[in-house]
Design a protein around this motif. Sequence first.
Motif, PDB file in Angstrom:
ATOM      1  N   ARG A  58       1.136  -1.241  -0.262  1.00 18.35           N
ATOM      2  CA  ARG A  58      -0.041   0.002  -0.005  1.00 18.35           C
ATOM      3  C   ARG A  58       0.784   1.394   0.063  1.00 18.35           C
ATOM      4  O   ARG A  58      -0.126   1.921  -0.790  1.00 18.35           O
ATOM      5  CB  ARG A  58      -0.634  -0.060   1.004  1.00 18.35           C
ATOM      6  N   ALA A  59       2.009   1.165   0.504  1.00 22.51           N
ATOM      7  CA  ALA A  59       3.015   2.140   0.277  1.00 22.51           C
ATOM      8  C   ALA A  59       2.682   2.727  -0.671  1.00 22.51           C
ATOM      9  O   ALA A  59       3.955   4.176  -1.211  1.00 22.51           O
ATOM     10  CB  ALA A  59       4.251   1.978   1.612  1.00 22.51           C
ATOM     11  N   VAL A  60       3.735   1.769  -1.659  1.00 23.08           N
ATOM     12  CA  VAL A  60       4.231   2.282  -2.943  1.00 23.08           C
ATOM     13  C   VAL A  60       2.442   2.469  -4.358  1.00 23.08           C
ATOM     14  O   VAL A  60       2.357   2.772  -4.622  1.00 23.08           O
ATOM     15  CB  VAL A  60       5.029   1.551  -3.741  1.00 23.08           C
TER      16      VAL A  60
ATOM     17  N   VAL B  44      12.786  -2.317   4.361  1.00 21.10           N
ATOM     18  CA  VAL B  44      11.174  -2.842   3.520  1.00 21.10           C
ATOM     19  C   VAL B  44      11.911  -1.252   3.037  1.00 21.10           C
ATOM     20  O   VAL B  44      11.086   0.279   3.286  1.00 21.10           O
ATOM     21  CB  VAL B  44      10.287  -2.731   3.649  1.00 21.10           C
ATOM     22  N   LEU B  45      12.531  -0.899   1.784  1.00 25.58           N
ATOM     23  CA  LEU B  45      12.605  -0.077   1.007  1.00 25.58           C
ATOM     24  C   LEU B  45      12.162   0.630  -0.279  1.00 25.58           C
ATOM     25  O   LEU B  45      11.977  -0.850  -1.033  1.00 25.58           O
ATOM     26  CB  LEU B  45      14.146   0.629   1.054  1.00 25.58           C
ATOM     27  N   THR B  46      11.525   1.415  -0.474  1.00 28.25           N
ATOM     28  CA  THR B  46      11.390   1.864  -1.840  1.00 28.25           C
ATOM     29  C   THR B  46      12.500   1.504  -3.683  1.00 28.25           C
ATOM     30  O   THR B  46      14.009   2.112  -2.586  1.00 28.25           O
ATOM     31  CB  THR B  46      10.209   3.165  -1.952  1.00 28.25           C
ATOM     32  N   ALA B  47      12.699   2.175  -4.391  1.00 25.92           N
ATOM     33  CA  ALA B  47      13.116   2.302  -5.409  1.00 25.92           C
ATOM     34  C   ALA B  47      14.031   3.646  -5.261  1.00 25.92           C
ATOM     35  O   ALA B  47      15.127   3.265  -6.024  1.00 25.92           O
ATOM     36  CB  ALA B  47      12.560   2.288  -6.891  1.00 25.92           C
ATOM     37  N   SER B  48      13.658   4.859  -4.922  1.00 24.46           N
ATOM     38  CA  SER B  48      14.216   6.026  -4.393  1.00 24.46           C
ATOM     39  C   SER B  48      14.512   5.851  -3.338  1.00 24.46           C
ATOM     40  O   SER B  48      14.653   6.966  -2.635  1.00 24.46           O
ATOM     41  CB  SER B  48      13.567   7.093  -4.627  1.00 24.46           C
ATOM     42  N   ASN B  49      15.047   4.421  -2.300  1.00 22.09           N
ATOM     43  CA  ASN B  49      15.127   4.885  -1.491  1.00 22.09           C
ATOM     44  C   ASN B  49      14.813   5.436   0.152  1.00 22.09           C
ATOM     45  O   ASN B  49      15.274   5.482   1.474  1.00 22.09           O
ATOM     46  CB  ASN B  49      17.002   5.551  -1.015  1.00 22.09           C
TER      47      ASN B  49
ATOM     48  N   LEU C  19       0.424   2.495  -8.884  1.00 25.66           N
ATOM     49  CA  LEU C  19       1.476   2.432  -8.595  1.00 25.66           C
ATOM     50  C   LEU C  19       3.130   3.490  -8.520  1.00 25.66           C
ATOM     51  O   LEU C  19       3.454   3.775  -9.205  1.00 25.66           O
ATOM     52  CB  LEU C  19       2.486   0.859  -8.775  1.00 25.66           C
ATOM     53  N   ARG C  20       3.017   3.718  -7.142  1.00 22.44           N
ATOM     54  CA  ARG C  20       4.733   5.196  -7.502  1.00 22.44           C
ATOM     55  C   ARG C  20       5.484   4.442  -7.829  1.00 22.44           C
ATOM     56  O   ARG C  20       6.867   5.211  -9.098  1.00 22.44           O
ATOM     57  CB  ARG C  20       3.755   5.912  -6.479  1.00 22.44           C
ATOM     58  N   GLU C  21       6.333   3.317  -7.440  1.00 25.47           N
ATOM     59  CA  GLU C  21       7.714   3.000  -7.892  1.00 25.47           C
ATOM     60  C   GLU C  21       7.490   1.784  -7.733  1.00 25.47           C
ATOM     61  O   GLU C  21       6.828   1.394  -5.718  1.00 25.47           O
ATOM     62  CB  GLU C  21       8.392   3.901  -7.196  1.00 25.47           C
ATOM     63  N   PRO C  22       8.702   1.033  -7.457  1.00 24.47           N
ATOM     64  CA  PRO C  22       9.119  -0.537  -6.658  1.00 24.47           C
ATOM     65  C   PRO C  22       9.036  -0.403  -5.315  1.00 24.47           C
ATOM     66  O   PRO C  22       9.585   1.031  -4.982  1.00 24.47           O
ATOM     67  CB  PRO C  22      10.201  -1.495  -7.373  1.00 24.47           C
ATOM     68  N   VAL C  23       8.795  -1.643  -4.705  1.00 26.01           N
ATOM     69  CA  VAL C  23       9.337  -1.673  -3.118  1.00 26.01           C
ATOM     70  C   VAL C  23      10.010  -2.906  -2.810  1.00 26.01           C
ATOM     71  O   VAL C  23       9.696  -4.003  -4.133  1.00 26.01           O
ATOM     72  CB  VAL C  23       8.243  -1.658  -1.944  1.00 26.01           C
TER      73      VAL C  23
END
Length: 244
Positions: free
Chosen positions: A102-104, A193-198, A158-162
């Motif tokens: 859900r975060a992304v 747990v990090l996104t593609a943009s760290n 989806l905003r970005e990968p996770v």
Amino acid sequence: MTAKRNAGRAADSLRTISFDLGVNKHAEGSCLVKFGDTHVLCLATVEDSVPPWLKNSGKGWVTAEYGMLPRATNTRTAREAAKGGQSGRTQEIQRLVGRALRAVTDIRGFGEIQVRVDCDVIQADGGTRTASITGAYLALYQAFMTMKRLGAITKIPLREPVAAVSCGLVKGAAFLDLDYEEDSGAQADANFVLTASNKIVEIQGTAEDHPFAEEEFLALLALAKKGTAELVVMQRAALAQAGL
């Protein structure tokens, strides 16, 4: 980073990772993810409904369920249904997977639809929750792509990968992507747990032997950033290979 690991793996190296997409013909999205000897089947289902608190809100929902098959480990574990219900560990992990997805996700971007991702551990050797999150993202992406192909949405919400990975202090050294033997002997371990943009979605850290210092935590975080960046590259490559 000169500590020796199983199979000669470097302290800052991931296990052998693979993503096999489209492994289930019925699910709107599917991925068999392997982090070394940890194998998880992630299946995404699109449901034409949302939880009661979201009705008439115009928002969708993404959630997850998690489980381990009886012989995922070296001895058989009874099915949780046979024991009367889910364990606290199972509930905690599936909530973590749901939060990570859900975060992304733009929950306003696909109407009042729920996507449920089932993560079933076929074989466990440490890091089942991190493998589940990383594979679940790919299953979710495919589910949204299915919706787009059917005309239900116009773009992928989806905003970005996770991605997620474990790190730990083992024999005084910081290790990336722990297997079961390393995890069981770690002085401290953490799941990142990090996104593609760290950007940080969640960090779960525990001192098993004695409290660890801030600089040791920062060393683990640096490893996690390196590991998740590599995982995101692999996620994108898997999607591209599948024509997505």
